[in-house]
Design an enzyme around this catalytic site. Sequence first.
Site, mmCIF file in Angstrom:
data_model
loop_
_atom_site.group_PDB
_atom_site.id
_atom_site.type_symbol
_atom_site.label_atom_id
_atom_site.label_comp_id
_atom_site.label_asym_id
_atom_site.label_seq_id
_atom_site.Cartn_x
_atom_site.Cartn_y
_atom_site.Cartn_z
ATOM 1 N N ASP A 16 0.838 -1.205 0.000
ATOM 2 C CA ASP A 16 0.000 0.000 0.000
ATOM 3 C C ASP A 16 0.872 1.254 0.000
ATOM 4 O OD1 ASP A 16 -2.364 1.387 -0.029
ATOM 5 O OD2 ASP A 16 -2.717 1.213 2.127
ATOM 6 N N HIS A 33 2.601 3.403 -9.008
ATOM 7 C CA HIS A 33 2.536 1.969 -9.297
ATOM 8 C C HIS A 33 3.794 1.526 -10.055
ATOM 9 C CE1 HIS A 33 -1.383 2.106 -7.652
ATOM 10 N NE2 HIS A 33 -1.957 2.718 -8.662
ATOM 11 N N ARG A 67 -11.796 1.548 -9.152
ATOM 12 C CA ARG A 67 -10.955 2.752 -9.331
ATOM 13 C C ARG A 67 -11.200 3.349 -10.719
ATOM 14 N NH1 ARG A 67 -5.238 2.386 -6.117
ATOM 15 N NH2 ARG A 67 -6.189 1.810 -4.150
ATOM 16 N N LEU A 125 11.803 -19.761 -5.279
ATOM 17 C CA LEU A 125 10.682 -19.010 -4.693
ATOM 18 C C LEU A 125 9.422 -19.161 -5.551
ATOM 19 C CD1 LEU A 125 9.778 -16.609 -2.683
ATOM 20 C CD2 LEU A 125 10.314 -15.121 -4.612
ATOM 21 N N ARG A 188 -5.030 -2.517 8.616
ATOM 22 C CA ARG A 188 -6.177 -3.403 8.385
ATOM 23 C C ARG A 188 -5.793 -4.470 7.369
ATOM 24 N NH1 ARG A 188 -8.267 1.762 6.761
ATOM 25 N NH2 ARG A 188 -7.650 2.127 4.604
#
Length: 244
Positions: A16, A33, A67, A125, A188
Site C-alpha cells: 500500500d 505503481h 478505481r 521461490l 487493516r
Amino acid sequence: MIDIQRLPKHIAIIMDGNGRWAQARGMVRSKGHQAGVEAVDRVTAECSRMGIKYLTLYTFSTENWNRPPEEVNAIMQLLITSLVEETFMKNNVRMRVIGDRKRLSPEVRKCIEDCEEHTSVNNGLTLVIALSYSSRWEITDAVQHIARQVLEGNIKPADINEQTIAENLESHFMPDPELLIRTGGEQRISNYLLWQCAYSELYFTDIFWPDFDEKALHQAIEDYQQRERRFGKTSAQVKAETEK
Ligand code: FPP
C-alpha cells in the site's frame, strides 16, 4: 540480526501507499505503481536470495476494479510489461496467480497463463500474485465447489472439515503465511487471505510501498522472529516444546 534457521516459509504483503508516494512528489498515481514494480523486483530478489519459499503480493483487489478506468488500465499494462518470464527463469522463480481471472482482459489472462506455464518448472521461490482477488470471493468460490461435490454425491456435508475448505481454495497449493506485512501506514487486512492468516503475525509499517527495500524487509523479519507464536497454547507450553 536475522536467524536464517527460523525464516518464515511464506511472507504475504499488502503493497500500500503507491498513490500517496506519487502524490507527495506531484506525480500522477500511476507513477507510484510504476515505482512499486521496482519494489516488487527488489523484494522478490531478496526473498529468493534468502531462501524464502513463498511470497504473496496483493496486487489488485476485487474492490480495485472500482478505481478510475485510467488507473485500472495503467496497473494492467504494468503487469503485462513487468511479469517478465526471462527474469523469473533466471532466478528460478515460479509465478502463480490467485484471483478471479474471468474479470481480466484476454491479453492479461494470456500473459499470466503463459508465465505460469513456463515458470512451472522452477523450484525456487513461488511468487504468488493476488490479482482481481479478495478473500471473501475466494471463500465463496470454494463453498460453491464444495456444494457441487455434495450435489454430485462425492462428499457428505458432515465430512466437510477445515481441510476440505483449505483444499478448495484457489490458494490451496501454498502454506499459510507466517508473516503478513502491510506498508503505507494503514492497519487493516482489507479482505486479504482471511482464512490463511488466522495465525499469521501482522507487521505494519508507515513506509510507502515504492520505498520498501531489503532493509525494511529484514526489519519485518527480525520483528517476526521476536514474536512468540502460541497458536492458542500457553507461553509455558510453547517454551517446553521448543526446549524438547
Ligand atoms: C496500493 O497502493 C497498490 C495497488 C492497488 C497496486 C499495486 C500494484 C503494483 C505495485 C504493480 C504490481 C506489479 C507486479 C509485477 C506484481 P494505493 O494505490 O492504494 O496507494 P494509496 O493508498 O497511497 O492510494
